[in-house]
Design an enzyme around this catalytic site. Structure first.
Site, mmCIF file in Angstrom:
data_model
loop_
_atom_site.group_PDB
_atom_site.id
_atom_site.type_symbol
_atom_site.label_atom_id
_atom_site.label_comp_id
_atom_site.label_asym_id
_atom_site.label_seq_id
_atom_site.Cartn_x
_atom_site.Cartn_y
_atom_site.Cartn_z
ATOM 1 N N GLY A 1 -14.568 -3.277 -0.681
ATOM 2 C CA GLY A 1 -15.340 -2.777 -1.821
ATOM 3 C C GLY A 1 -16.834 -2.762 -1.593
ATOM 4 O O GLY A 1 -17.611 -2.839 -2.554
ATOM 5 N N TYR B 1 0.829 -1.205 0.000
ATOM 6 C CA TYR B 1 0.000 0.000 0.000
ATOM 7 C C TYR B 1 0.869 1.263 0.000
ATOM 8 O O TYR B 1 1.738 1.432 0.867
ATOM 9 C CB TYR B 1 -0.932 0.017 1.202
ATOM 10 C CG TYR B 1 -2.075 -0.968 1.130
ATOM 11 C CD1 TYR B 1 -2.350 -1.695 -0.018
ATOM 12 C CD2 TYR B 1 -2.905 -1.182 2.232
ATOM 13 C CE1 TYR B 1 -3.392 -2.601 -0.074
ATOM 14 C CE2 TYR B 1 -3.953 -2.073 2.180
ATOM 15 C CZ TYR B 1 -4.194 -2.786 1.026
ATOM 16 O OH TYR B 1 -5.232 -3.683 0.971
#
Length: 340
Positions: free
Chosen positions: A209, A57
């Site tokens: 998501g 990340y």
């Protein structure tokens, strides 16, 4: 904030998890360090204790920020990070699920996080190369050494997860306690195999998501821009119909579309701990609002209907009335009567 057990473990985690893929601006979007800390503080203030990052990340900034933010009370936090994805170009052994990359990646994450242990180590995704036995034995070694407390797996076929946990149980190794995958009103395909598998094996599910990359907020209905490309299933005609229904339900309940979308993902008869992320503190505050109400069953039914998918073979085949009667001679009806 309520708390849940992480799968078959005794680990207590908050009912939502803070995703930190947005911590850092190296990818051209996300939050700078100051805004990241505000997001973190907001989550902590709401009672959250479960935080998720990964070695890749924002080129390592996410892990560095998280490590700094939790340093003053490290043992309070349930810290999850991931390995698998490459963190050096043009070097084949700096990616994948094999032992060499696993051990190297964990050492690098511990250094960036400035911690002696990782509470939950995720296999970021299946690499289609590493033998399952090698993966599970390596993870068990990390737990035995005290560098990792629990293990989980992300973005992997249900049959692989089942095989891995079966082998781990047979060998007496540490098995996966949780699984992570995309799941939302516009991505319901995990209902075919991943969700039933997780329930059967006692795995906690931490879906990512859940707002469909922003599509379920209604932003694209209003003509706003975003990171989701035009050709994505998240911006299809069908997804727009689903998003409009989410907006309508939110309006009727006096809440926001974000809160409706997250709550829909939470309302299943198994452990569901959505990962919520934000690039601004106010976005996280909006998402946390999902904890203040429950969706009425009528609203859940409406959302289920507009977003329904075909489960495919063999699920549709096995649940058909003709097969039930022909193959089992009214067995299901008799069993149901017996239960009643």
């Amino acid at each position: 904030m309520q708390y849940q057990l992480l799968g078959r473990s005794g680990l207590r985690v908050s009912e939502v998890c803070l995703g930190t893929m947005t911590f850092g601006t190296e990818w051209g979007w996300g939050a700078d360090k100051h805004e990241s800390f505000k997001i973190f503080e907001s989550f902590a203030g709401a009672g959250g204790n479960f935080i998720d990052t990964a070695n890749r990340y924002t080129e390592g900034s996410s892990e560095k920020y998280v490590g700094e933010f939790i340093e003053s009370d490290r043992d309070h936090w349930v810290l999850a990070t991931k390995f698998t994805l490459k963190d050096r170009n043009d070097d084949l052994n700096f990616a994948g699920n094999h032992r060499k990359n696993m051990m190297r990646s964990v050492r690098a994450s511990l250094k960036r996080l400035n911690t002696e242990y990782i509470d939950l180590l995720w296999v970021h995704m299946w690499d289609n190369t590493t033998p399952v036995e090698e993966l599970m034995r390596g993870l068990d070694d990390l737990v035995t050494r005290g560098l990792v407390h629990y293990v989980g797996i992300s973005d992997t076929p249900a049959w692989v997860v089942s095989q891995a946990n079966t082998i781990a149980d047979f060998r007496g190794w540490n098995a996966f306690a949780a699984i992570q995958f995309e799941y939302s009103l516009i991505q319901r395909t995990p209902e075919r195999d991943l969700l039933p598998m997780a329930k059967a094996l006692g795995l906690a599910v931490t879906p990512w998501g859940t707002i469909g990359g922003g599509a379920l907020t209604g932003k694209y209905l209003r003509g706003e821009s975003g990171r989701v490309p035009d050709h994505s299933i998240r911006r299809s005609e069908h997804s727009s119909i689903i998003a409009q229904t989410v907006v309508d339900v939110a309006s009727e309940l006096g809440v926001t579309p974000v809160q409706v979308a997250i709550n829909w993902a939470r309302h299943r008869d198994q452990v569901m701990i959505p990962i919520i992320g934000a690039s601004k503190e106010k976005q996280l505050a909006d998402s946390l609002g999902c904890l203040s109400f429950k969706l009425p069953q009528e609203m859940i039914d409406r959302l289920n209907e507009v977003s329904k998918i075909e489960l495919g073979f063999p699920h549709e085949f096995l649940k058909s009335e003709g097969i039930k009667e022909e193959a089992f001679g009214g067995l299901y009806e008799k069993l149901e009567n017996h239960r009643n």
